[in-house]
Enzyme design. Structure first.
Site, PDB file in Angstrom:
ATOM      1  N   GLY A 181       0.829  -1.196   0.000  1.00  0.00           N
ATOM      2  CA  GLY A 181       0.000   0.000   0.000  1.00  0.00           C
ATOM      3  C   GLY A 181       0.859   1.239   0.000  1.00  0.00           C
ATOM      4  O   GLY A 181       2.085   1.178  -0.110  1.00  0.00           O
ATOM      5  N   VAL A 187       4.738   0.951   0.681  1.00  0.00           N
ATOM      6  CA  VAL A 187       5.168  -0.065   1.634  1.00  0.00           C
ATOM      7  C   VAL A 187       5.134  -1.416   0.923  1.00  0.00           C
ATOM      8  O   VAL A 187       4.168  -1.726   0.234  1.00  0.00           O
ATOM      9  CB  VAL A 187       4.248  -0.097   2.873  1.00  0.00           C
ATOM     10  CG1 VAL A 187       4.724  -1.125   3.877  1.00  0.00           C
ATOM     11  CG2 VAL A 187       4.190   1.269   3.524  1.00  0.00           C
ATOM     12  N   ASP A 201      -0.883  12.062  13.376  1.00  0.00           N
ATOM     13  CA  ASP A 201      -1.560  11.534  12.180  1.00  0.00           C
ATOM     14  C   ASP A 201      -2.224  10.199  12.490  1.00  0.00           C
ATOM     15  O   ASP A 201      -2.122   9.249  11.728  1.00  0.00           O
ATOM     16  CB  ASP A 201      -0.583  11.401  11.016  1.00  0.00           C
ATOM     17  CG  ASP A 201      -1.311  11.284   9.677  1.00  0.00           C
ATOM     18  OD1 ASP A 201      -2.513  11.624   9.621  1.00  0.00           O
ATOM     19  OD2 ASP A 201      -0.684  10.848   8.704  1.00  0.00           O
TER      20      ASP A 201
END
Ligand SMILES: *[C@@H]1O[C@H](CO)[C@@H](O)[C@H](O)[C@H]1NC(C)=O
Ligand SMILES: *[C@@H]1O[C@H](CO)[C@@H](O)[C@H](O)[C@H]1NC(C)=O
Ligand SMILES: *[C@@H]1O[C@H](CO)[C@@H](O)[C@H](O)[C@H]1NC(C)=O
Ligand SMILES: *[C@@H]1O[C@H](CO)[C@@H](O)[C@H](O)[C@H]1NC(C)=O
Ligand SMILES: *[C@@H]1O[C@H](CO)[C@@H](O)[C@H](O)[C@H]1NC(C)=O
Ligand SMILES: *[C@@H]1O[C@H](CO)[C@@H](O)[C@H](O)[C@H]1NC(C)=O
Ligand SMILES: *[C@@H]1O[C@H](CO)[C@@H](O)[C@H](O)[C@H]1NC(C)=O
Ligand SMILES: *[C@@H]1O[C@H](CO)[C@@H](O)[C@H](O)[C@H]1NC(C)=O
Ligand SMILES: *[C@@H]1O[C@H](CO)[C@@H](O)[C@H](O)[C@H]1NC(C)=O
Length: 714
Positions: free
Chosen positions: A405, A412, A523
């Protein structure tokens, strides 16, 4: 003569006032005596039902000619003589019904602390028999025991049908065995704790009828406007789930009861298992106001006991029931908007690339050895260095098939080392905004952090401009791939989701408080929570985290980094971040896990509500259950879910100082303590944004979950 008259009057008065509403701990009520409520509405005493000779302690209407028993104490344990008497056991602080041999036939369950109290018993005008501490006064919260908590076959106005989730008390109605025998029969009416709780009728343990879920105004099984004399209502929070049925005319007598009654005797009998009766002053009798179930096929007699109830449970007309979901509240024609969003996102990323590239050129390559990291104390990171060819071959030369992804700032890949160990490799793309600063932060931070709910960094690799981070591999990928997926969401039942919620909370608490460094993630979102083989959550992606020394808990940054839909208002607009801005993101994540809906970001067409706004509205309307993901099936523990919704709303409050710390969040999730009421959340509607200052985001912004970095214009 006058004297005689006076004495006579006295006798009369003492006779009429002998019936009292209160029983003191020194007193008793013997068979033949009674308690009468202050307004003379209800009476408590001994009676024999129908043709039976047995004696029961019960409550009936005092002032109507038809003896109507609404509650029985010793339902299954009749006393076979008139030696019964009710008294207060001061040792146990309970009510006890004994015969002359001091055999206990019935006693109240008093669970509260009973030391140093002077208990008194009182029969109230609503038909409630209460045991309370004389000193406490008439405060229903402090009753030691009340008959309303242990209904027989009748629900009076003011009584609750349903659950006290704190104590596990389930108030339900059970029929009498026969008009001569009040012991529990085979028909019950009780509240089912589904996602959408609803009352249901059972016969001999088999469910035969549901009322339909409460839709905020009525049960879906009930036609709108029907039964105007009866005020049905429904209540649910994390402490209680119950239904009530009161009379709109408060001085009229009404009661709901369970009993198998034939309403239409003769050729086409209709059985009603549950009826609402209203007392007719005109005819001096009880009038059947409503009977359930009404569908003839829903009756046991017609459809037969062939077991086709467990498959075809007749329920209310589901069409009336309209569920408002967060997703549907969003705008529909977003296409042009998405175009603008993508264009602006690309522009921002390009700008960041430029900045990052310029910085990069000015810096030397960084190695994962301590000596090469300036400003850091001499400290052994003990972080293994992988060489580039090893990683290259483990990932099949970063082949597309190995790509897992796109994380923040780069793809990754899955890799397999020669010894068979599976790894995840984050390749920081050269065109990403992540420069040396972020990379160094991430490496140092993650290497130091060890917690079961944080993803583990195994090592790093640097070659030229290639920067790679090597993590443990998480076979179940991101939480987003479950909760937002039509099929896979079903794999996450409520116990698993609660486990995940608690794990994320603990991981975040560690970052904020327990680790040597105080770290603000900045995040936190569903795709940054990875799941291992056992579905344990692990927080990932610390590239944007900030460290602080000592007790510093706030900062101000020129670079707002995060994901729209998760960012706290003060962070998005002012660039101010703190542990409380992480708490805000956690609240959003919590809402997403519960609802299965994405927090779509700040911008919506039609000034509509977003996920937070929807949650806030439903909460205030007493309908928080409508937030819950249908994918839970029957797995959900309503008390836990509602508590989580409550906690999430505390987390997303507008003012950072109102939000709890992660320590309180962890405590609140695991305890039964009473929580404060949440205040209005931040960013609950687009209106907030139009009216509020929003200096940083004067363009259309991303709502697709991409991490974005912005330069603050000052
Ligand atoms: C009930 O109360 C009466 C009068 O107060 C008393 O004479 C009697 O002994 C009491 N009976 C029992 C069983 O306590
Ligand atoms: C009352 O019940 C007891 C036992 O429960 C029994 O021994 C006794 O004979 C019964 N008395 C009458 C009058 O039925
Ligand atoms: C009162 O309650 C205590 C404790 O439950 C019990 O031991 C005792 O026998 C009870 N006394 C009476 C008169 O029921
Ligand atoms: C009460 O006790 C007496 C003797 O102690 C016994 O004969 C009688 O059957 C008992 N009655 C009940 C109802 O248990
Ligand atoms: C009292 O509690 C016991 C055990 O919790 C329970 O079995 C019993 O049914 C309760 N009695 C009443 C009257 O609620
Ligand atoms: C109906 O019952 C609810 C809850 O008991 C109460 O808040 C409301 O005021 C009642 N409405 C009417 C019209 O009686
Ligand atoms: C309310 O009920 C009482 C008692 O049945 C009756 O006298 C009165 O007229 C009713 N009021 C209304 C407004 O229907
Ligand atoms: C239940 O219904 C039957 C049949 O209508 C009636 O005879 C009986 O009295 C009812 N039972 C109660 C407790 O009201
Ligand atoms: C109540 O009384 C009226 C008049 O006597 C009668 O028509 C009606 O059937 C009675 N209702 C019930 C439920 O008995």
């Amino acid at each position: 003569m006058n004297n005689l008259y006076f004495i006579f009057l006295c006798i009369c008065l003492s006779k009429t006032s002998s019936a009292t509403d209160t029983l003191l701990s020194s007193q008793n009520i013997t068979d033949g005596k009674s308690l009468v409520s202050p307004g003379g509405v209800f009476e408590l005493g001994f009676f024999s039902p129908g043709i039976s000779k047995s004696r029961y302690l019960g409550i009936w209407y005092k002032n109507i000619p038809v003896k109507t028993v609404v509650w029985v104490a010793n339902r299954g344990t009749p006393i076979n003589d008139t030696s019964g008497h009710l008294l207060i056991n001061t040792t146990a602080g309970s009510l006890a019904l004994l015969n002359k041999n001091k055999t206990v036939f019935w006693s109240s369950n008093t669970t509260k602390e009973t030391q140093n109290i002077s208990p008194v018993v009182q029969l109230l005008d609503d038909g409630n028999l209460i045991l309370r501490d004389e000193k406490e006064g008439d405060n229903s919260e402090s009753y030691l025991w009340q008959s309303f908590d242990y209904p027989s076959d009748t629900l009076l106005p003011g009584m609750k049908l349903g659950w006290d989730l704190r104590t596990g008390l389930n108030r339900r109605l059970t029929t009498w065995k026969s008009p001569d025998d009040p012991s529990p029969g085979d028909i019950t009416w009780e509240m089912l704790l589904h996602n959408y709780p609803e009352p249901a009728t059972f016969i001999a343990g088999k469910e035969v009828f549901r009322s339909g879920p409460w839709n905020g105004e009525l049960y879906s099984g009930k036609p709108p406007g029907a039964l105007p004399a009866v005020n049905f209502s429904f209540f649910a929070d994390e402490y209680e789930v119950y239904a009530t049925a009161g009379m709109v005319n408060k001085s009229a007598l009404g009661r709901m009861m369970v009993n198998r009654t034939t309403a239409n005797p003769g050729t086409s009998p209709v059985y009603y298992y549950r009826q609402y009766w209203i007392w007719s002053e005109e005819h001096r009798n009880w009038t059947l106001y409503a009977g359930y179930p009404r569908d003839p096929c829903a009756t046991y007699a017609k459809c037969g006991g062939n077991g086709n109830y467990i498959s075809q449970i007749p329920s209310g007309d589901q069409d009336i029931y309209i569920k408002v979901s967060g997703a549907e509240l969003g705008g529909k024609d977003d296409k042009w908007r998405i175009g603008v969003i993508i264009a602006s996102a690309v522009a921002v990323i390009l700008a960041m690339f430029l900045v990052g590239y310029l910085r990069l050129r000015r810096r030397k390559n960084l190695k994962c050895t301590q000596t090469n990291i300036e400003e850091q104390k001499q400290e052994d990171l003990e972080l293994p260095l992988f060489d580039f060819p090893t990683i290259e071959s483990a990932t099949n030369k970063f082949s597309f098939n190995n790509k897992l992804g796109e994380g923040g700032f780069g793809p990754v890949y899955k890799g397999t080392l020669i010894d068979g160990k599976e790894i995840a490799v984050k390749r920081l793309s050269r065109s990403s905004g992540q420069g040396m600063i972020e990379f160094r932060n991430e490496v140092i931070l993650i290497a130091k952090l060890q917690h079961r709910n944080l993803v583990k960094l195994l090592g790093c690799c640097i070659q030229g401009e290639e920067k790679l981070l090597i993590y443990e591999y998480m076979p179940n990928k991101g939480l987003d791939s479950f909760i937002f997926d039509e099929m896979r969401r079903k794999l996450l039942d409520w116990p698993k989701r609660f486990h995940i919620i608690c794990g994320i909370a603990r991981g975040l608490l560690y970052l904020h408080q327990d680790s040597r460094l105080r770290i603000i993630h900045r995040d936190l979102k569903a795709s940054n929570v990875l799941l291992d083989r056992e579905m344990n959550p692990k927080i990932s992606d610390f590239g944007l985290a900030r460290t602080f020394g000592g007790n510093q808990t706030e900062g101000n940054t020129n670079r707002v980094v995060g994901t729209y839909g998760y960012m706290a208002p003060e962070y998005a607009t002012e660039g101010q971040f703190s542990v409380k801005s992480d708490v805000f993101s956690f609240g959003i994540l919590l809402l997403e896990i519960i609802s299965g809906k994405k927090s779509k970001g700040f911008y919506h067409l039609n000034h509509s509500l977003n996920l937070i706004g929807n949650a806030w509205i439903l909460w205030n309307r007493g309908r928080p259950l409508e937030l819950i993901d249908e994918g839970f099936g029957d797995s959900c523990n309503l008390s836990e879910v509602l508590r989580c919704i409550h906690v999430s709303l505390l987390c997303v409050q507008q003012q950072p100082e109102d939000r709890p710390t992660m320590l309180s969040v962890v405590q609140m999730l695991c305890s039964q303590s009473t929580l404060p009421q949440p205040k209005e959340p931040g960013f609950s509607s687009e209106k907030d944004l139009v009216e509020g200052e929003f200096p940083l985001l004067n363009n259309e912004m991303s709502s697709n979950g991409l991490t974005i970095t912005l330069l603050k214009a000052r």
